[in-house]
Design an enzyme around this catalytic site. Sequence first.
Site, short mmCIF file in Angstrom:
data_model
loop_
_atom_site.label_atom_id
_atom_site.label_comp_id
_atom_site.label_asym_id
_atom_site.label_seq_id
_atom_site.Cartn_x
_atom_site.Cartn_y
_atom_site.Cartn_z
N GLU A 1 -13.27 -1.35 7.04
CA GLU A 1 -12.48 -1.53 8.27
C GLU A 1 -13.22 -1.00 9.49
O GLU A 1 -12.93 -1.44 10.60
CB GLU A 1 -11.09 -0.90 8.13
CG GLU A 1 -11.09 0.60 8.01
CD GLU A 1 -9.69 1.18 7.79
OE1 GLU A 1 -8.93 0.58 7.02
OE2 GLU A 1 -9.38 2.20 8.41
N HIS B 1 -8.86 6.84 2.78
CA HIS B 1 -9.28 7.10 4.17
C HIS B 1 -10.53 7.95 4.28
O HIS B 1 -10.57 8.95 5.02
CB HIS B 1 -8.11 7.68 4.97
CG HIS B 1 -7.93 6.98 6.29
ND1 HIS B 1 -8.19 7.57 7.49
CD2 HIS B 1 -7.53 5.72 6.58
CE1 HIS B 1 -7.96 6.71 8.47
NE2 HIS B 1 -7.57 5.57 7.94
N ARG C 1 -13.34 -5.31 4.14
CA ARG C 1 -12.23 -5.09 5.07
C ARG C 1 -12.56 -5.46 6.52
O ARG C 1 -11.77 -5.18 7.42
CB ARG C 1 -11.82 -3.62 5.01
CG ARG C 1 -11.42 -3.15 3.63
CD ARG C 1 -9.95 -3.29 3.40
NE ARG C 1 -9.19 -2.44 4.29
CZ ARG C 1 -8.12 -2.83 4.98
NH1 ARG C 1 -7.72 -4.08 4.91
NH2 ARG C 1 -7.47 -1.98 5.74
N ARG D 1 0.85 -1.19 0.00
CA ARG D 1 0.00 0.00 0.00
C ARG D 1 0.89 1.24 0.00
O ARG D 1 1.75 1.37 0.87
CB ARG D 1 -0.89 -0.01 1.25
CG ARG D 1 -1.93 1.08 1.25
CD ARG D 1 -2.56 1.25 2.63
NE ARG D 1 -1.76 2.11 3.46
CZ ARG D 1 -2.19 2.67 4.61
NH1 ARG D 1 -3.40 2.43 5.05
NH2 ARG D 1 -1.40 3.45 5.33
N TYR E 1 -2.61 11.58 6.44
CA TYR E 1 -2.78 10.18 6.81
C TYR E 1 -1.80 9.27 6.06
O TYR E 1 -1.67 9.35 4.84
CB TYR E 1 -4.21 9.69 6.52
CG TYR E 1 -4.30 8.20 6.68
CD1 TYR E 1 -4.38 7.63 7.93
CD2 TYR E 1 -4.18 7.36 5.57
CE1 TYR E 1 -4.38 6.26 8.09
CE2 TYR E 1 -4.18 5.99 5.72
CZ TYR E 1 -4.28 5.45 6.98
OH TYR E 1 -4.25 4.08 7.14
N GLU F 1 -8.94 1.90 -1.52
CA GLU F 1 -9.65 1.64 -0.25
C GLU F 1 -10.33 2.88 0.29
O GLU F 1 -9.79 3.98 0.20
CB GLU F 1 -8.58 1.14 0.73
CG GLU F 1 -9.06 0.93 2.14
CD GLU F 1 -7.90 0.44 3.03
OE1 GLU F 1 -6.89 -0.06 2.50
OE2 GLU F 1 -8.02 0.58 4.26
N TRP G 1 -11.28 11.94 9.04
CA TRP G 1 -9.85 11.59 9.14
C TRP G 1 -9.59 10.30 8.45
O TRP G 1 -10.38 9.39 8.43
CB TRP G 1 -9.39 11.49 10.60
CG TRP G 1 -7.93 11.13 10.65
CD1 TRP G 1 -6.86 11.94 10.34
CD2 TRP G 1 -7.37 9.85 10.95
NE1 TRP G 1 -5.69 11.24 10.43
CE2 TRP G 1 -5.96 9.95 10.80
CE3 TRP G 1 -7.92 8.61 11.32
CZ2 TRP G 1 -5.10 8.88 11.02
CZ3 TRP G 1 -7.08 7.55 11.55
CH2 TRP G 1 -5.67 7.69 11.40
N GLU H 1 -4.04 -7.48 5.48
CA GLU H 1 -3.15 -6.35 5.79
C GLU H 1 -2.21 -6.74 6.93
O GLU H 1 -2.61 -7.39 7.90
CB GLU H 1 -3.97 -5.12 6.21
CG GLU H 1 -3.13 -3.88 6.46
CD GLU H 1 -3.97 -2.66 6.86
OE1 GLU H 1 -5.11 -2.85 7.34
OE2 GLU H 1 -3.48 -1.53 6.69
N ASP I 1 -5.04 3.86 0.06
CA ASP I 1 -6.12 4.12 1.02
C ASP I 1 -6.46 5.60 0.99
O ASP I 1 -5.63 6.44 1.35
CB ASP I 1 -5.65 3.70 2.42
CG ASP I 1 -6.77 3.65 3.45
OD1 ASP I 1 -7.85 4.21 3.18
OD2 ASP I 1 -6.55 3.05 4.52
O1 EZ4 Z 1 -6.51 4.26 10.02
O2 EZ4 Z 1 -6.27 1.32 11.98
O3 EZ4 Z 1 -6.02 0.49 6.33
N1 EZ4 Z 1 -5.63 0.84 7.41
C1 EZ4 Z 1 -6.08 1.92 8.03
C2 EZ4 Z 1 -5.57 2.14 9.43
C3 EZ4 Z 1 -6.59 2.88 10.26
C4 EZ4 Z 1 -6.36 2.67 11.72
C5 EZ4 Z 1 -7.49 3.32 12.51
O4 EZ4 Z 1 -7.50 2.89 13.79
O5 EZ4 Z 1 -6.84 2.67 7.47
O6 EZ4 Z 1 -4.37 2.81 9.42
CO CO Z 2 -7.70 1.77 5.75
#
Ligand code: EZ4
Ligand code: CO
Length: 402
Positions: A262, A212, A283, A147, A159, A236, A402, A339, A210
Amino acid sequence: MKITDIKVFVTCPGRNFVTVKVYTDEGLTGVGDATLNGRELAAAAYLEEHVVPCLIGRDPRMSEDIWHYLYRGAYWRRGPVTMAAIAGIDTALWDIKAKAANMPLYQLLGGASRTKVLCYTHAQGREIGEAVDAVGERMSQGYKAIRAQVGIPGLPDVYGTGDGTLTNTADDAGLPKEEVWSTTKYLPRIPQLFEEIRAAHGDEIHLLHDAHHRLTPIEAARLGKDLEPFRLFWLEDTVPAENQDGFRLIRQHTTTPLAVGEVFNTIWDCKQLIEEQLIDYIRATCVHAGGPTALRRIMDFAGLHHVRTGCHGAADMSPICLGANLHLDLWAPNFGIQEYSGYSEEMLSVFPHAWSFEDGYMHPGEAVGHGVDFDEEAAAKHPYKRAYLPVNRLEDGTLWHW
Ligand code: EZ4
Ligand code: CO
């Protein structure tokens, strides 16, 4: 067999982990992960005050009945605190069940469907060149799937690009750190990143990214289209998934494979996305989706709809969660990828484990149970420390995802 005691431990070997340990009258014990990053003591209190007293004296082999007792019986269903608590218990009960059967957990699920579990790790850099080099470094460690995240010009660390991904985070006052976000600055940067990674490292390596949860559906659709030439393994968490209809629009516009889930707690969170085949990878992970009892249902449901698994496995789930995931991964007919962002030596010192990594693949090991233990003495050296995930604001101060 009877449950005689259940203890809940919160330890911070670099980051906070909540661990449940179930004791029985036959001497067998089992452990489960109940960590909810940034809300750890809520899960611990839920367990200690509202769950543990109900389970003393019960037969630990009745994991299905206990799962439903905790899920239906609470009246208040779902939610991250409840489901992390249920997961902690459920994972420990499957650990005991497999130990009682003298088998590794994957054998109870139906046995191994493969010899090893493909995993992906993280690579990042503030600059594109740095991220390209980090991917190369990970390839040299054997990883077959990586990733990649990169810093955004004009923004402080975003992030996935700072150095705090493994450890507890908080600002100097012990409160959530604040980050700054601009989708306008982000969107053109990511295709550049993957163009350069492909140019440097070729077509064979699996690449993931990702977003996010920060985009709108139409922005996600644009990013997916722009990334098509670089053939990602997945893109993702493009948009927040409370509104699952949003994925229809993304899906209509791009062939980039999509992963999400997730933060999902139950099969109900996955229902529309899976049934309508709006995603390619789910996820959901042991600790946040209610333990092996619930996760294997999600996996089977996904398999009916051409959706493969991709368990969340960042370092804020304990090595117990990873261990349990690996048993499900080895079994699941529709396994996709796992992961694995790794743990520090300090973290691993608290969780002796049978799982292993070799040449880009993982294996849960052949120990009975799920194969991950909890060292109470080592844990006691690392007391809980308040920490949070960061919060995110747009450049004008608007609170963002976030
Ligand atoms: O931000 O586990 O794909 N992995 C992620 C992680 C999440 C954290 C949040 O608690 O997006 O890094
Ligand atoms: Co993620």
